[in-house]
Design a protein around this motif. Structure first.
Motif, PDB file in Angstrom:
ATOM      1  N   HIS A  29       0.854  -1.187   0.000  1.00 46.56           N
ATOM      2  CA  HIS A  29       0.000   0.000   0.000  1.00 46.56           C
ATOM      3  C   HIS A  29       0.886   1.232   0.000  1.00 46.56           C
ATOM      4  N   ALA A  30       0.516   2.222  -0.827  1.00 47.21           N
ATOM      5  CA  ALA A  30       1.264   3.478  -0.897  1.00 47.21           C
ATOM      6  C   ALA A  30       0.386   4.614  -0.390  1.00 47.21           C
ATOM      7  N   SER A  31       1.038   5.638   0.166  1.00 45.27           N
ATOM      8  CA  SER A  31       0.294   6.824   0.593  1.00 45.27           C
ATOM      9  C   SER A  31      -0.229   7.545  -0.644  1.00 45.27           C
ATOM     10  N   ASP A  33       0.175  10.523  -1.733  1.00 44.00           N
ATOM     11  CA  ASP A  33       1.172  11.311  -2.465  1.00 44.00           C
ATOM     12  C   ASP A  33       2.358  10.463  -2.937  1.00 44.00           C
ATOM     13  N   GLY A  34       2.370   9.182  -2.600  1.00 48.05           N
ATOM     14  CA  GLY A  34       3.422   8.280  -3.066  1.00 48.05           C
ATOM     15  C   GLY A  34       4.739   8.383  -2.315  1.00 48.05           C
ATOM     16  N   SER A  35       4.760   9.140  -1.232  1.00 52.91           N
ATOM     17  CA  SER A  35       6.019   9.334  -0.513  1.00 52.91           C
ATOM     18  C   SER A  35       6.349   8.199   0.452  1.00 52.91           C
ATOM     19  N   LEU A  36       5.364   7.380   0.806  1.00 55.12           N
ATOM     20  CA  LEU A  36       5.593   6.250   1.705  1.00 55.12           C
ATOM     21  C   LEU A  36       4.877   5.019   1.173  1.00 55.12           C
ATOM     22  N   ALA A  37       5.485   3.882   1.407  1.00 56.65           N
ATOM     23  CA  ALA A  37       4.864   2.608   1.068  1.00 56.65           C
ATOM     24  C   ALA A  37       5.014   1.683   2.267  1.00 56.65           C
ATOM     25  N   VAL A  38       3.956   0.959   2.555  1.00 56.44           N
ATOM     26  CA  VAL A  38       3.969  -0.060   3.604  1.00 56.44           C
ATOM     27  C   VAL A  38       3.675  -1.376   2.912  1.00 56.44           C
ATOM     28  N   TYR A  39       4.494  -2.385   3.202  1.00 61.53           N
ATOM     29  CA  TYR A  39       4.274  -3.678   2.558  1.00 61.53           C
ATOM     30  C   TYR A  39       4.635  -4.810   3.501  1.00 61.53           C
ATOM     31  N   VAL A  59       8.302  -0.399   5.920  1.00 62.10           N
ATOM     32  CA  VAL A  59       7.903   0.928   5.458  1.00 62.10           C
ATOM     33  C   VAL A  59       9.104   1.529   4.729  1.00 62.10           C
ATOM     34  N   MET A  60       8.834   2.310   3.671  1.00 62.50           N
ATOM     35  CA  MET A  60       9.933   2.911   2.914  1.00 62.50           C
ATOM     36  C   MET A  60       9.418   4.054   2.051  1.00 62.50           C
ATOM     37  N   ASP A  61      10.353   4.857   1.546  1.00 61.51           N
ATOM     38  CA  ASP A  61      10.092   5.847   0.515  1.00 61.51           C
ATOM     39  C   ASP A  61      10.408   5.151  -0.810  1.00 61.51           C
TER      40      ASP A  61
END
Length: 74
Positions: A29-31, A33-39, A59-61
């Motif tokens: 899943h991405a925020s 605005d695409g600045s963070l992703a949780v997987y 979590v990552m950018d």
């Protein structure tokens, strides 16, 4: 089977893997605005005699794969 996520640069069309190798990606899943992703991943261990599964939440950018950090594991 191993599933990974990749990011493609629109301008250069370069493809970069953004999830760990030898881990099965099961949820991403991405925020907005695409600045963070949780997987969520599960390590693939073909020699696992107990057949136990481990789950890792990351979590990552996505623009900086090296920013990846583990939030939780079970």
């Amino acid at each position: 089977e191993v599933f990974r996520a990749f990011r493609q640069d629109v301008a250069t069309r370069a493809v970069t893997p953004i999830t760990p190798d030898n881990e099965r990606l099961s949820d991403y899943h991405a925020s907005r605005d695409g600045s963070l992703a949780v997987y969520v991943t599960q390590p693939v261990d073909r020699n696992n005699p107990t057949r136990s599964a481990r789950t890792i939440v990351h979590v990552m950018d996505p623009l900086r794969p090296a920013s990846e950090r583990v939030l939780a594991h079970r």
